[in-house]
Motif scaffolding. Structure first.
Motif, PDB file in Angstrom:
ATOM      1  N   VAL A  95      30.384 -29.653  79.857  1.00 14.05           N
ATOM      2  CA  VAL A  95      30.602 -28.361  79.224  1.00 14.05           C
ATOM      3  C   VAL A  95      31.460 -27.503  80.138  1.00 14.05           C
ATOM      4  N   GLU A  96      31.934 -26.385  79.576  1.00 10.68           N
ATOM      5  CA  GLU A  96      32.756 -25.444  80.332  1.00 10.68           C
ATOM      6  C   GLU A  96      32.082 -24.080  80.352  1.00 10.68           C
ATOM      7  N   LYS A  97      31.846 -23.552  81.535  1.00  9.84           N
ATOM      8  CA  LYS A  97      31.252 -22.217  81.641  1.00  9.84           C
ATOM      9  C   LYS A  97      32.284 -21.179  81.211  1.00  9.84           C
ATOM     10  N   PRO A  98      31.893 -20.220  80.368  1.00  8.18           N
ATOM     11  CA  PRO A  98      32.825 -19.150  79.989  1.00  8.18           C
ATOM     12  C   PRO A  98      33.353 -18.431  81.222  1.00  8.18           C
ATOM     13  N   ASP A  99      34.659 -18.183  81.258  1.00  8.10           N
ATOM     14  CA  ASP A  99      35.279 -17.565  82.428  1.00  8.10           C
ATOM     15  C   ASP A  99      34.782 -16.150  82.684  1.00  8.10           C
ATOM     16  N   ASP A 100      34.377 -15.449  81.604  1.00  4.45           N
ATOM     17  CA  ASP A 100      33.998 -14.049  81.774  1.00  4.45           C
ATOM     18  C   ASP A 100      32.505 -13.853  81.996  1.00  4.45           C
ATOM     19  N   ILE A 101      31.795 -14.930  82.331  1.00  2.68           N
ATOM     20  CA  ILE A 101      30.376 -14.843  82.694  1.00  2.68           C
ATOM     21  C   ILE A 101      30.184 -15.491  84.055  1.00  2.68           C
ATOM     22  N   SER A 102      29.552 -14.784  84.979  1.00  2.00           N
ATOM     23  CA  SER A 102      29.319 -15.327  86.315  1.00  2.00           C
ATOM     24  C   SER A 102      27.993 -16.080  86.360  1.00  2.00           C
ATOM     25  N   TRP A 103      27.828 -16.906  87.381  1.00  2.00           N
ATOM     26  CA  TRP A 103      26.561 -17.629  87.546  1.00  2.00           C
ATOM     27  C   TRP A 103      25.417 -16.653  87.831  1.00  2.00           C
ATOM     28  N   THR A 104      25.741 -15.558  88.515  1.00  2.57           N
ATOM     29  CA  THR A 104      24.712 -14.543  88.772  1.00  2.57           C
ATOM     30  C   THR A 104      24.180 -13.968  87.467  1.00  2.57           C
ATOM     31  N   GLU A 105      25.101 -13.706  86.535  1.00  6.66           N
ATOM     32  CA  GLU A 105      24.691 -13.173  85.232  1.00  6.66           C
ATOM     33  C   GLU A 105      23.880 -14.199  84.446  1.00  6.66           C
ATOM     34  N   ILE A 106      24.241 -15.473  84.591  1.00  5.66           N
ATOM     35  CA  ILE A 106      23.491 -16.525  83.909  1.00  5.66           C
ATOM     36  C   ILE A 106      22.076 -16.621  84.467  1.00  5.66           C
ATOM     37  N   ILE A 107      21.941 -16.451  85.788  1.00  2.00           N
ATOM     38  CA  ILE A 107      20.601 -16.424  86.401  1.00  2.00           C
ATOM     39  C   ILE A 107      19.796 -15.260  85.830  1.00  2.00           C
ATOM     40  N   ALA A 108      20.448 -14.091  85.712  1.00  2.00           N
ATOM     41  CA  ALA A 108      19.770 -12.908  85.153  1.00  2.00           C
ATOM     42  C   ALA A 108      19.314 -13.166  83.720  1.00  2.00           C
ATOM     43  N   VAL A 109      20.175 -13.784  82.917  1.00  2.00           N
ATOM     44  CA  VAL A 109      19.815 -14.115  81.538  1.00  2.00           C
ATOM     45  C   VAL A 109      18.673 -15.125  81.519  1.00  2.00           C
ATOM     46  N   GLY A 110      18.668 -16.027  82.504  1.00  2.00           N
ATOM     47  CA  GLY A 110      17.584 -17.001  82.606  1.00  2.00           C
ATOM     48  C   GLY A 110      16.230 -16.314  82.715  1.00  2.00           C
ATOM     49  N   PHE A 111      16.184 -15.236  83.507  1.00  2.00           N
ATOM     50  CA  PHE A 111      14.930 -14.482  83.637  1.00  2.00           C
ATOM     51  C   PHE A 111      14.636 -13.690  82.370  1.00  2.00           C
ATOM     52  N   ILE A 112      15.659 -13.051  81.782  1.00  2.00           N
ATOM     53  CA  ILE A 112      15.442 -12.280  80.557  1.00  2.00           C
ATOM     54  C   ILE A 112      14.969 -13.193  79.425  1.00  2.00           C
ATOM     55  N   ALA A 113      15.434 -14.435  79.425  1.00  2.00           N
ATOM     56  CA  ALA A 113      14.972 -15.409  78.428  1.00  2.00           C
ATOM     57  C   ALA A 113      13.497 -15.753  78.628  1.00  2.00           C
ATOM     58  N   GLY A 114      12.950 -15.389  79.790  1.00  2.00           N
ATOM     59  CA  GLY A 114      11.532 -15.595  80.058  1.00  2.00           C
ATOM     60  C   GLY A 114      10.639 -14.590  79.361  1.00  2.00           C
ATOM     61  N   ILE A 115      11.247 -13.672  78.595  1.00  2.00           N
ATOM     62  CA  ILE A 115      10.465 -12.751  77.770  1.00  2.00           C
ATOM     63  C   ILE A 115      10.039 -13.520  76.523  1.00  2.00           C
ATOM     64  N   GLY A 116       8.884 -14.162  76.607  1.00  2.00           N
ATOM     65  CA  GLY A 116       8.415 -14.962  75.480  1.00  2.00           C
ATOM     66  C   GLY A 116       7.728 -14.106  74.441  1.00  2.00           C
ATOM     67  N   LEU A 167      20.942  -7.905  86.964  1.00  2.00           N
ATOM     68  CA  LEU A 167      22.114  -7.421  86.237  1.00  2.00           C
ATOM     69  C   LEU A 167      22.662  -6.131  86.827  1.00  2.00           C
ATOM     70  N   LEU A 168      21.778  -5.292  87.337  1.00  2.00           N
ATOM     71  CA  LEU A 168      22.207  -3.983  87.822  1.00  2.00           C
ATOM     72  C   LEU A 168      22.635  -3.966  89.285  1.00  2.00           C
ATOM     73  N   THR A 169      22.190  -4.952  90.079  1.00  2.00           N
ATOM     74  CA  THR A 169      22.413  -4.846  91.526  1.00  2.00           C
ATOM     75  C   THR A 169      23.250  -5.947  92.147  1.00  2.00           C
ATOM     76  N   ILE A 170      23.274  -7.135  91.550  1.00  2.00           N
ATOM     77  CA  ILE A 170      23.972  -8.245  92.215  1.00  2.00           C
ATOM     78  C   ILE A 170      25.401  -8.345  91.712  1.00  2.00           C
ATOM     79  N   LYS A 171      26.327  -8.525  92.628  1.00  2.00           N
ATOM     80  CA  LYS A 171      27.733  -8.651  92.271  1.00  2.00           C
ATOM     81  C   LYS A 171      28.009 -10.002  91.632  1.00  2.00           C
ATOM     82  N   LYS A 172      29.047 -10.029  90.830  1.00  2.00           N
ATOM     83  CA  LYS A 172      29.431 -11.275  90.154  1.00  2.00           C
ATOM     84  C   LYS A 172      29.963 -12.280  91.170  1.00  2.00           C
ATOM     85  N   VAL A 173      29.560 -13.560  90.976  1.00  2.00           N
ATOM     86  CA  VAL A 173      30.049 -14.630  91.825  1.00  2.00           C
ATOM     87  C   VAL A 173      30.500 -15.788  90.948  1.00  2.00           C
TER      88      VAL A 173
END
Length: 429
Positions: free
Chosen positions: A362-383, A423-429
């Motif tokens: 697969v190809e990671k979208p260019d306009d999404i960073s891995w840091t943001e994906i980690i953040a979404v990973g936690f937000i997805a933990g809202i079951g 999402l609010l504190t970590i810079k994009k990487v």
């Protein structure tokens, strides 16, 4: 990159200012307060009030809560399905690689939490579906609260991930937690879907026949015995996106009608004449024809979803009784759920997508960073609500149910806090 028009439409869908997110949060807090007050029993009795509808020989009877969860939320899922279809056709999910990315993320976000739960409860594995679920309403509500502080592309990614995740949870509910499947109604669903796709193929752009068939679809999906909200997603994928006339033709026809309208103007006569009324009717007719049916329906559902369905859904489902006495007696079950949501979700989402990108699957979208994906990973933990729904299917013992619901509540809160912090504190990487 997301096209500007697509971005604008998506922002209208997902971000009805911060107000809708605030309403969602207020409804959740209010539900918890009421459930733990002297009105707790009245709150419980209200949402468990049985309501039924008879259609000939068929009877649909559910509690008020399930009418909200299965009925009103079907409209929410219809809106989400419309957004996903639009993104798949003309937006960020329109290529195979980009569409595959959130699907891989969702699969990882379901498998790892389930494995964590089963590893901690090998003798009682039936609760594995509880930490698999993402509550799309609350997850999107969090991003709505953050407003323009969140990368719009990340919202697209979360919507796609959450829908695939929810469909996976629905599949688990249908195959694992459903005691009885009425397979005879599958024929009705197939026939209705065939009619819906036929309307699409015949270029029928009026929404009324789709919505009427959508009601029938909901009835028979519910009759099968699976979660009726899937009917909203199925209906969404049959709604046409192409308008009857293109924009250039609309401009040409409108200019012609405006010119005729001007020609028929009568000085010192304030009332429109018949010719002018005809010109206006023609413009209105073409106005309907130039609109995309999918986008028109999506816009029509925005306010209803943001300011009524989601807050009502939260208030009816978020009444968790705060009582830790049952947790110690069911510690491993609760721990499996909590760790599955807080750790399993981000590990599964980030781990599987990272592995898939390294293997060039697969190809990671260019306009999404891995840091943001980690953040979404936690937000997805809202079951939350979906996890609580599955809890009632997985267990009968009221003590276990109470303990797990509290665990889901705590885990969802922690996951949300961590996700927002990232999402609010970590810079994009």
């Amino acid at each position: 990159m997301i096209k500007p028009a697509i971005l604008t439409n998506f922002e209208k869908f997902i971000n009805k200012e911060a107000l809708s997110g605030i309403l969602l949060f207020v409804a959740t807090v209010l539900a918890v307060i009421v459930a733990n007050s002297s009105l707790g029993q009245d709150y419980y009795d209200l949402w468990h009030l049985p309501l039924g509808v008879n259609l000939g020989e068929m009877s649909v009877s559910m509690t008020l809560t399930y009418w909200i969860d299965d009925g009103l939320m079907a409209l929410f899922f219809l809106m989400v399905g419309l957004e996903i279809k639009r993104e798949m056709l003309v937006g960020e999910l329109s290529t195979v690689n980009k569409a595959t990315f959130p699907i891989i993320a969702a699969v990882g976000g379901m498998i790892i939490p389930a494995l964590i739960y089963v590893s901690l409860n090998p003798s009682n594995p039936l609760g594995f579906g509880i930490p698999m679920a993402t509550d799309i309403a609350f997850a999107l509500g969090i991003l709505m609260l953050l407003g323009n502080k969140v990368n719009p592309a990340l919202k697209v990614f979360l919507v796609a991930l959450a829908v695939v995740d929810d469909l996976g949870a629905i599949f688990v509910v249908a195959t694992v937690y459903t005691n009885e499947i009425h397979s005879e109604y599958f024929v009705h669903v197939i026939l209705i879907m065939a009619l819906l796709f036929s309307l699409n193929k015949l270029k029928v752009t009026a929404l009324t026949p789709y919505l009427l068939l959508g009601i029938a679809l909901w009835i028979y999906v519910h009759a099968i015995g699976i979660h009726a909200t899937i009917a909203g997603v199925l209906l969404a994928f049959t709604i046409p996106i192409k308008a009857k006339i293109d924009q250039k033709k609309f401009v040409k026809k409108t200019k012609k009608d405006i010119h005729k309208f001007e020609e028929n103007m009568e000085e010192d006569f304030p009332v429109l004449n018949d010719e002018q009324i005809h010109n206006l009717d023609h413009i209105a007719h073409n106005y309907e024809k130039v609109q995309n049916p999918l986008v028109r329906l999506e816009h029509g559902l925005h306010g209803l979803s943001a300011f009524f369905i989601m807050p009502l859904f939260a208030f009816s489902n978020a009444g968790v009784i705060i009582d830790f006495s049952t947790v110690s007696a069911n510690l491993m079950i609760v721990l499996g759920v909590v760790l599955g949501l807080i750790l399993g979700k981000p590990i599964g989402i980030v781990g599987l997508t990272y592995l898939a990108t390294k293997l060039k699957l697969v190809e990671k979208p260019d306009d999404i960073s891995w840091t943001e994906i980690i953040a979404v990973g936690f937000i997805a933990g809202i079951g939350f609500t979906m996890s609580i729904f599955i809890t009632h299917l997985a267990f009968i013992d009221e003590g276990i149910i109470a303990a797990v619901k509290l665990g889901v509540f705590v885990a969802s809160f922690i996951a949300a806090v961590i996700g927002v912090f990232l999402l609010l504190t970590i810079k994009k990487v």
